[in-house]
Design an enzyme around this catalytic site. Structure first.
Site, mmCIF file in Angstrom:
data_model
loop_
_atom_site.group_PDB
_atom_site.id
_atom_site.type_symbol
_atom_site.label_atom_id
_atom_site.label_comp_id
_atom_site.label_asym_id
_atom_site.label_seq_id
_atom_site.Cartn_x
_atom_site.Cartn_y
_atom_site.Cartn_z
ATOM 1 N N TYR A 81 0.835 -1.206 0.000
ATOM 2 C CA TYR A 81 0.000 0.000 0.000
ATOM 3 C C TYR A 81 0.877 1.267 0.000
ATOM 4 O O TYR A 81 0.649 2.196 -0.792
ATOM 5 C CB TYR A 81 -0.904 -0.045 1.234
ATOM 6 C CG TYR A 81 -1.606 1.230 1.573
ATOM 7 C CD1 TYR A 81 -2.651 1.705 0.784
ATOM 8 C CD2 TYR A 81 -1.243 1.967 2.700
ATOM 9 C CE1 TYR A 81 -3.297 2.884 1.116
ATOM 10 C CE2 TYR A 81 -1.894 3.136 3.036
ATOM 11 C CZ TYR A 81 -2.917 3.594 2.240
ATOM 12 O OH TYR A 81 -3.570 4.755 2.549
ATOM 13 N N LYS A 88 1.424 4.395 -2.799
ATOM 14 C CA LYS A 88 1.319 5.833 -2.539
ATOM 15 C C LYS A 88 2.561 6.560 -3.066
ATOM 16 O O LYS A 88 2.460 7.674 -3.588
ATOM 17 C CB LYS A 88 1.107 6.093 -1.044
ATOM 18 C CG LYS A 88 -0.228 5.586 -0.538
ATOM 19 C CD LYS A 88 -1.378 6.237 -1.295
ATOM 20 C CE LYS A 88 -2.746 5.800 -0.855
ATOM 21 N NZ LYS A 88 -3.838 6.450 -1.606
HETATM 22 C C1 15L Z 1 -3.681 5.118 6.122
HETATM 23 O O1 15L Z 1 -3.064 5.455 5.118
HETATM 24 C C2 15L Z 1 -4.971 4.416 6.031
HETATM 25 O O2 15L Z 1 -5.716 4.826 4.909
HETATM 26 C C3 15L Z 1 -5.801 4.555 7.283
HETATM 27 O O3 15L Z 1 -6.816 3.596 7.232
HETATM 28 C C4 15L Z 1 -4.976 4.395 8.548
HETATM 29 O O4 15L Z 1 -4.510 3.081 8.634
HETATM 30 C C5 15L Z 1 -3.832 5.376 8.515
HETATM 31 O O5 15L Z 1 -3.079 5.249 7.332
HETATM 32 C C6 15L Z 1 -2.880 5.223 9.720
HETATM 33 O O6 15L Z 1 -1.675 5.110 9.510
HETATM 34 O O7 15L Z 1 -3.350 5.283 10.839
#
Ligand code: 15L
Length: 275
Positions: free
Chosen positions: A139, A143
């Site tokens: 993920y 990004k």
């Molecule tokens: C993110 O990027 C997620 O979209 C969110 O659901 C959280 O997990 C957040 O990071 C986080 O790091 O708390």
């Protein structure tokens, strides 16, 4: 900052977690905002406009951004997932979005990046937006890919791109880690406003974080662009600590900024993961 009349702004991921939280805040600021997602938000109001689009389908994305002046791109998969899920939603989907935006003559894109692009920095380090990326998950890699696409479309096509490395959006910090990375919905909307309207932006990476005493990030560029966060994580410390007490210690996740995203599938030695 004033909203130019007749401006078409498309908001992807409108039915998602952050989308649902900020839609009511965006509506009065950007009348005529066009909401998009794969599925129609359950609580869609008669005054709201919705266009369904699956990010993996270039023709649907093209139809959604047609005639748009700006895009707020929150669409995609928002946590760690299997490679094919990330590939479809966040790699192919993000490419489809930028390419459709270019073809439609979109001037500005705000891209929802994430703290997980730099999640393997240890919590004891304070980092700016100029550090080498250290994604903590597939993920996080997606990004980083989105940020790179933003840089490409900005340099090559003159698109005005603002990447927000979002911490955790919500009414208050959920635990001790989130005391450092929490961002209120109002503050995220303020950052989106900078991306939509600031005259001096070409390509920016800003941290999506409130005014947290425990912050790990230097967000001075956002402040230079006029960001004045109102949320203060410290106001919620007792709640965050009480929630933290319910969670056991995590020998990997507690060391790094990305928390559980770092700990998942981790086979390295914490000491070797670097300073
Ligand atoms: C993110 O990027 C997620 O979209 C969110 O659901 C959280 O997990 C957040 O990071 C986080 O790091 O708390």
């Amino acid at each position: 900052m004033a909203e130019a009349s007749g401006r078409r702004i498309v908001f992807t991921g409108a039915a998602g977690g952050i989308g649902t939280m900020i839609r009511p805040l965006l509506a009065p600021l950007y009348p005529g905002l066009v909401l998009s997602d794969r599925v129609r938000p359950k609580d869609l109001k008669p005054s709201e406009t919705f266009v369904a689009a699956d990010l993996t389908k270039p023709d649907e994305v093209a139809a959604a951004v047609k005639g748009a002046d700006s895009v707020i791109h929150l669409g995609g998969y928002s946590v760690e997932g299997p490679w094919d899920t990330i590939l479809q939603a966040n790699i192919i989907g993000c490419y489809n979005l930028f390419e459709a935006a270019r073809q439609a003559g979109v001037k500005r894109v705000i891209f929802a990046s994430s703290n997980h692009a730099v999640g393997f920095y240890p919590r004891k380090r304070k980092i700016g937006t100029d550090v080498t990326v250290r994604p903590d998950s597939r993920y996080g890699v997606s990004k980083v890919f989105g940020e790179a696409l933003g840089a490409l479309y900005s340099d090559k096509h003159g698109m005005i791109v603002t990447c927000l490395r979002i911490g955790n959006v919500g009414p208050r910090p959920l635990d001790v880690r989130r005391l450092s990375i929490w961002v209120s919905p109002e503050d995220i909307v303020q950052l989106i406003g900078i991306g939509l309207n600031h005259p001096d932006i070409r390509f920016e990476i800003l941290y999506g974080v409130s005014d947290n005493q425990a912050a790990w990030w230097d967000n001075s560029r956002a402040h230079a662009l006029g960001y004045r966060p109102k949320g203060k994580g410290e106001d919620h410390r007792s709640h965050a600590e009480a929630e933290q007490a319910k969670i056991g210690p995590d020998p990997v996740g507690d060391v790094f900024q990305g928390g559980t995203f770092c700990a998942a599938e981790f086979t390295n030695d914490v000491k070797r993961a670097g300073p």
